[in-house]
Design an enzyme around this catalytic site. Structure first.
Site, PDB file in Angstrom:
ATOM      1  CG  ASN A  56      -2.230  -0.762   0.878  1.00 37.90           C
ATOM      2  OD1 ASN A  56      -2.390  -1.280  -0.230  1.00 37.90           O
ATOM      3  ND2 ASN A  56      -3.141  -0.838   1.825  1.00 37.90           N
ATOM      4  CB  CYS A  59      -6.328   0.853   3.205  1.00 33.27           C
ATOM      5  SG  CYS A  59      -7.627  -0.198   3.889  1.00 33.27           S
TER       6      CYS A  59
HETATM    7  P1  NAD Z   1     -15.003  -2.458   7.635  1.00 22.23           P
HETATM    8  O1  NAD Z   1     -15.079  -1.433   8.705  1.00 22.23           O
HETATM    9  O2  NAD Z   1     -15.811  -2.285   6.392  1.00 22.23           O
HETATM   10  O3  NAD Z   1     -15.426  -3.888   8.244  1.00 22.23           O
HETATM   11  C1  NAD Z   1     -14.979  -4.379   9.456  1.00 22.23           C
HETATM   12  C2  NAD Z   1     -16.145  -5.078  10.156  1.00 22.23           C
HETATM   13  O4  NAD Z   1     -15.660  -5.751  11.313  1.00 22.23           O
HETATM   14  C3  NAD Z   1     -17.234  -4.123  10.636  1.00 22.23           C
HETATM   15  O5  NAD Z   1     -18.471  -4.463  10.047  1.00 22.23           O
HETATM   16  C4  NAD Z   1     -17.238  -4.323  12.167  1.00 22.23           C
HETATM   17  O6  NAD Z   1     -18.535  -4.224  12.744  1.00 22.23           O
HETATM   18  C5  NAD Z   1     -16.682  -5.731  12.292  1.00 22.23           C
HETATM   19  N1  NAD Z   1     -16.140  -6.031  13.609  1.00 22.23           N
HETATM   20  C6  NAD Z   1     -15.330  -5.275  14.394  1.00 22.23           C
HETATM   21  N2  NAD Z   1     -15.037  -5.920  15.531  1.00 22.23           N
HETATM   22  C7  NAD Z   1     -15.675  -7.114  15.470  1.00 22.23           C
HETATM   23  C8  NAD Z   1     -15.760  -8.233  16.357  1.00 22.23           C
HETATM   24  N3  NAD Z   1     -15.105  -8.260  17.537  1.00 22.23           N
HETATM   25  N4  NAD Z   1     -16.514  -9.295  15.990  1.00 22.23           N
HETATM   26  C9  NAD Z   1     -17.176  -9.290  14.805  1.00 22.23           C
HETATM   27  N5  NAD Z   1     -17.134  -8.268  13.941  1.00 22.23           N
HETATM   28  C10 NAD Z   1     -16.388  -7.195  14.257  1.00 22.23           C
HETATM   29  O7  NAD Z   1     -13.474  -2.628   7.276  1.00 22.23           O
HETATM   30  P2  NAD Z   1     -12.839  -3.176   5.900  1.00 22.23           P
HETATM   31  O8  NAD Z   1     -12.741  -2.078   4.912  1.00 22.23           O
HETATM   32  O9  NAD Z   1     -13.528  -4.433   5.525  1.00 22.23           O
HETATM   33  O10 NAD Z   1     -11.362  -3.485   6.386  1.00 22.23           O
HETATM   34  C11 NAD Z   1     -11.074  -4.571   7.247  1.00 22.23           C
HETATM   35  C12 NAD Z   1      -9.576  -4.814   7.278  1.00 22.23           C
HETATM   36  O11 NAD Z   1      -9.130  -5.183   5.963  1.00 22.23           O
HETATM   37  C13 NAD Z   1      -8.738  -3.582   7.654  1.00 22.23           C
HETATM   38  O12 NAD Z   1      -7.630  -4.007   8.396  1.00 22.23           O
HETATM   39  C14 NAD Z   1      -8.286  -3.033   6.319  1.00 22.23           C
HETATM   40  O13 NAD Z   1      -7.072  -2.337   6.425  1.00 22.23           O
HETATM   41  C15 NAD Z   1      -8.095  -4.284   5.504  1.00 22.23           C
HETATM   42  N6  NAD Z   1      -8.248  -4.123   4.051  1.00 22.23           N
HETATM   43  C16 NAD Z   1      -9.255  -3.356   3.539  1.00 22.23           C
HETATM   44  C17 NAD Z   1      -9.426  -3.264   2.154  1.00 22.23           C
HETATM   45  C18 NAD Z   1     -10.547  -2.438   1.538  1.00 22.23           C
HETATM   46  O14 NAD Z   1     -10.574  -2.329   0.327  1.00 22.23           O
HETATM   47  N7  NAD Z   1     -11.467  -1.872   2.296  1.00 22.23           N
HETATM   48  C19 NAD Z   1      -8.576  -3.981   1.306  1.00 22.23           C
HETATM   49  C20 NAD Z   1      -7.566  -4.762   1.867  1.00 22.23           C
HETATM   50  C21 NAD Z   1      -7.422  -4.829   3.243  1.00 22.23           C
HETATM   51  C1  UGA Z   2      -5.952  -0.008  -2.297  1.00 24.80           C
HETATM   52  C2  UGA Z   2      -4.985  -0.972  -3.007  1.00 24.80           C
HETATM   53  O1  UGA Z   2      -5.025  -0.719  -4.411  1.00 24.80           O
HETATM   54  C3  UGA Z   2      -5.365  -2.424  -2.725  1.00 24.80           C
HETATM   55  O2  UGA Z   2      -4.399  -3.283  -3.293  1.00 24.80           O
HETATM   56  C4  UGA Z   2      -5.421  -2.644  -1.218  1.00 24.80           C
HETATM   57  O3  UGA Z   2      -5.832  -3.964  -0.913  1.00 24.80           O
HETATM   58  C5  UGA Z   2      -6.404  -1.674  -0.598  1.00 24.80           C
HETATM   59  O4  UGA Z   2      -5.985  -0.310  -0.916  1.00 24.80           O
HETATM   60  C6  UGA Z   2      -6.471  -1.739   0.891  1.00 24.80           C
HETATM   61  O5  UGA Z   2      -5.569  -2.223   1.533  1.00 24.80           O
HETATM   62  O6  UGA Z   2      -7.482  -1.225   1.364  1.00 24.80           O
HETATM   63  P1  UGA Z   2      -8.354   0.968  -2.801  1.00 24.80           P
HETATM   64  O7  UGA Z   2      -7.994   1.948  -1.740  1.00 24.80           O
HETATM   65  O8  UGA Z   2      -9.651   0.279  -2.713  1.00 24.80           O
HETATM   66  O9  UGA Z   2      -7.231  -0.180  -2.873  1.00 24.80           O
HETATM   67  O10 UGA Z   2      -8.317   1.696  -4.225  1.00 24.80           O
HETATM   68  P2  UGA Z   2      -7.131   2.163  -5.215  1.00 24.80           P
HETATM   69  O11 UGA Z   2      -7.526   1.795  -6.573  1.00 24.80           O
HETATM   70  O12 UGA Z   2      -5.817   1.710  -4.754  1.00 24.80           O
HETATM   71  O13 UGA Z   2      -7.202   3.743  -5.114  1.00 24.80           O
HETATM   72  C7  UGA Z   2      -6.821   4.421  -3.932  1.00 24.80           C
HETATM   73  C8  UGA Z   2      -6.872   5.917  -4.159  1.00 24.80           C
HETATM   74  O14 UGA Z   2      -5.819   6.336  -5.028  1.00 24.80           O
HETATM   75  C9  UGA Z   2      -8.169   6.395  -4.810  1.00 24.80           C
HETATM   76  O15 UGA Z   2      -8.579   7.596  -4.202  1.00 24.80           O
HETATM   77  C10 UGA Z   2      -7.781   6.615  -6.258  1.00 24.80           C
HETATM   78  O16 UGA Z   2      -8.581   7.551  -6.908  1.00 24.80           O
HETATM   79  C11 UGA Z   2      -6.348   7.108  -6.089  1.00 24.80           C
HETATM   80  N1  UGA Z   2      -5.520   6.899  -7.300  1.00 24.80           N
HETATM   81  C12 UGA Z   2      -5.221   5.643  -7.721  1.00 24.80           C
HETATM   82  C13 UGA Z   2      -5.032   8.001  -7.996  1.00 24.80           C
HETATM   83  O17 UGA Z   2      -5.292   9.164  -7.616  1.00 24.80           O
HETATM   84  N2  UGA Z   2      -4.253   7.785  -9.099  1.00 24.80           N
HETATM   85  C14 UGA Z   2      -3.947   6.547  -9.545  1.00 24.80           C
HETATM   86  O18 UGA Z   2      -3.220   6.426 -10.566  1.00 24.80           O
HETATM   87  C15 UGA Z   2      -4.441   5.448  -8.841  1.00 24.80           C
END
Ligand code: NAD
Ligand code: UGA
Length: 458
Positions: free
Chosen positions: A223, A275
C-alpha cells in the site's frame, strides 16, 4: 448437506464479506459463514439491499447465500462451529493515547482474539486478513496461548490486496495470494491447509508463501508503494502547472518504461480510501518505534504530499474565481474516494468540501452511489450543503463544477446543456482529468485540469 470444511470470516465489511463470498463461490463443498457484531450490517447482507456497492458482488452473493454462504450475528457460536477463522475486522488509525493519529487501533482485533480464545472448543487455524502492524501475529499467539485448555491455535497472515470497485475481479484473478506462517511443523501444516483453499481457483505460481512477519509487512509496504506512486505523480503535476508540461504526457512517457510501468500514475486530487493513509501512518509509526526516524520521515512525506495536493486544488479554485467564493455555488461531481464504489472513507472530497465551506461557498454534492455516506460525513458541518443525485440538476445555477471522482458517467455528460444552466463565467475544475477539456473550453467553460495548462478566457 455435509460440507468438507467449515470456514468463518469475522467482520462483514468491505473485505470480509467479498472475500468469504468468493471462497464460498469457488468452493461449493465448503460451508462459509460471515459474522459481525453489527446486527444491521448482517441483516443487510441477508437482504436484497447489500450494505456496500461493489460491481459483480450481488451476483455472487445471490448464487451462494443460503447454499454454502451464511451471514450471522452469533459470533461466539460460530467460533465454536468453525475450524478455520479469517479475522477481517477493522484496524483504523488510533485516535487516542500513545500513537494517536499514527498507530493502528487494535482494539477490535484484540477483542476478536479473546473471543476466539474464550469460545473455541477445538483447535483452529486463525488467519489475519485485516491489515496489521508487523508482529501482530505474535500478540495473537500470546493471547491464544494464554488459555488453560489444550486447544492448539496456528496463526497465519494472509493479507488482502483487493481494491474497492474491482474487488470481485481482484479476488477471482488476484496478482498474487500471500500466505505467511511460522516455519514450524504445525505452522507449515496450517499454511498448506490455507494454500489448499486458494488452490481451488488461483494458479499455483500466484500463491506465494513466506514467514509470517514478511507477510504482515508486505501488505503495509504494497500500500505504501502504491500511494507513493500517486503522490509522486501528483507532485510532478504541480511542476507541470508551472511549466506548461502536460502531466498525462509525462506520465505516459515515464510509464512506458517497463521498469516503471504505467499503472498508478494518474494525477488527481490525491488518494483517498480507508487504507492508504492509515497503512502508511502505521508504517511511519513502526519505523519510529524501531528507531528509524529517517525511514519514517521518508514515508510520511507521501501523506504530506497528498494533503498538499488537496489544498492546492482548493487554492486553484479560489485563485481562478477572483479570490472569493463567498456566496458562490460549487457543484461537486463525485464524492466517493474512487469510481465504482459508494465508499467515502478518507475521500479527498470530504476535505475539499470543508475547505470550500470555510470560504463560505455553497456546495451542491452529486454522486451516483455515495450520497448516503456523504450525508453522514458532512452531518456535523455547518454551511450550505445540498445533495442532488442528478448531475444536471446539481449543476444548474452553480458558478463552478469540481470533478472529484473518476466516475465514467462524468465523461459522458452533456456539458453544453450543463454550461447553459450555470452562472457565467462558468468554471470547470477537473480534479481527475477525465473530461474533454478542449471541448468544454469551446463550449465556454474556463477549464482548470490537474497538471496541464488552464484553458481560460479570464
Ligand atoms: P469495515 O469497517 O468495512 O469492516 C470491518 C467489520 O468488522 C465491521 O463491520 C465491524 O462491525 C466488524 N467487527 C469489528 N469488531 C468485530 C468483532 N469483535 N466481531 C465481529 N465483527 C467485528 O473494514 P474493511 O474495509 O472491511 O477493512 C477490514 C480490514 O481489511 C482492515 O484491516 C483493512 O485495512 C483491511 N483491508 C481493507 C481493504 C478495503 O478495500 N477496504 C482492502 C484490503 C485490506
Ligand atoms: C488499495 C490498493 O489498491 C489495494 O491493493 C489494497 O488492498 C487496498 O488499498 C487496501 O488495503 O485497502 P483501494 O484503496 O480500494 O485499494 O483503491 P485504489 O484503486 O488503490 O485507489 C486508492 C486511491 O488512489 C483512490 O482515491 C484513487 O482515486 C487514487 N488513485 C489511484 C489516484 O489518484 N491515481 C492513480 O493512478 C491510482
Amino acid at each position: 448437506m455435509k460440507f468438507k470444511k467449515k470456514i468463518l470470516g469475522i467482520g462483514a465489511g468491505y473485505v470480509g464479506a467479498p472475500t468469504m463470498a468468493m471462497i464460498a463461490y469457488k468452493c461449493p463443498d465448503y460451508k462459509v459463514t460471515v459474522v459481525d457484531i453489527n446486527h444491521e450490517r448482517i441483516a443487510a447482507w441477508n437482504s436484497d439491499h447489500l450494505p456496500i456497492y461493489e460491481p459483480g458482488l450481488e451476483e455472487i452473493i445471490t448464487k451462494t447465500r443460503g447454499r454454502n454462504l451464511f451471514f450471522s450475528s452469533d459470533v461466539e457460536g460460530q467460533i465454536r462451529e468453525n475450524d478455520i477463522i479469517f479475522v477481517c475486522v477493522n484496524t483504523p488509525t488510533k485516535t487516542f493515547g500513545a500513537g494517536a493519529g499514527m498507530a493502528a487501533d487494535l482494539q477490535y482485533w484484540e477483542k476478536t482474539a479473546r473471543q476466539i480464545l474464550d469460545n473455541a472448543e477445538s483447535s483452529k487455524i486463525v488467519v489475519e486478513k485485516s491489515t496489521l502492524p508487523i508482529k501482530t501475529a505474535l500478540a495473537m499467539e500470546r493471547i491464544l496461548s494464554s488459555g488453560k485448555g489444550k486447544i492448539k491455535f496456528d496463526v497465519l497472515s494472509s493479507p488482502e490486496f483487493m481494491a474497492e470497485g474491482t474487488a470481485v475481479c481482484d479476488l477471482e484473478y488476484p496478482d498474487r495470494v500471500l500466505v505467511g506462517s511460522r516455519e514450524t511443523k504445525s505452522g507449515l501444516a496450517a499454511r498448506a491447509e490455507l494454500v489448499k483453499i486458494f488452490s481451488r481457483w488461483v494458479p499455483p505460481e500466484k500463491i506465494i508463501t513466506s514467514n509470517v512477519w514478511s507477510a504482515e509487512l508486505s501488505k503495509l509496504v504494497s500500500n505504501a508503494f502504491l500511494a507513493q506512486r500517486v503522490s509522486s505523480i501528483n507532485s510532478i503535476s504541480a511542476l507541470c502547472e508551472k511549466t506548461d508540461a502536460d502531466i498525462s504526457e509525462v506520465a505516459y512517457a515515464v510509464g512506458m518504461d517497463t521498469r516503471i510501468g504505467a499503472k498508478f500514475l494518474k494525477a488527481g486530487v490525491g488518494f483517498g480510501g480507508s487504507c492508504f493513509k492509515k497503512d502508511i501512518l502505521n508504517l511511519v509509526y513502526l519505523c519510529g518505534y524501531y528507531g528509524l526516524p529517517e525511514v519514517a520521515s521518508y514515508w510520511e512525506s507521501v501523506v504530506r504530499m497528498n494533503e498538499y495536493q488537496q489544498n492546492r486544488f482548493v487554492a486553484t479554485i479560489l485563485n481562478a474565481m477572483f479570490n472569493t467564493l463567498a456566496g458562490k455555488k460549487i457543484c461537486i461531481l463525485g464524492f466517493a474516494f474512487k469510481a465504482d464504489t459508494g465508499d467515502t472513507r478518507e475521500s479527498p472530497a470530504i476535505n475539499i468540501t470543508r475547505k470550500l465551506l470555510a470560504e463560505h461557498a455553497e456546495v451542491v454534492i452529486s454522486d451516483p452511489k455515495a450520497l448516503a455516506n456523504a450525508r453522514i460525513d458532512l452531518a456535523d458541518d455547518g454551511g450550505k450543503i445540498s445533495f442532488v443525485e442528478n448531475p444536471y440538476q446539481a449543476a444548474a445555477g452553480c458558478h463552478a463544477l469540481a470533478v472529484l471522482t473518476d466516475w465514467e458517467l462524468y465523461r459522458k455528460l452533456d456539458y453544453r446543456k450543463i454550461f447553459n444552466s450555470m452562472v457565467k463565467p462558468a468554471f470547470l475544475f477537473d480534479g481527475r482529468n477525465i473530461i474533454d477539456h478542449h471541448k468544454c473550453f469551446e463550449i465556454g467553460f474556463n477549464v482548470f485540469p490537474i497538471g496541464k495548462p488552464a484553458l481560460s478566457r479570464l
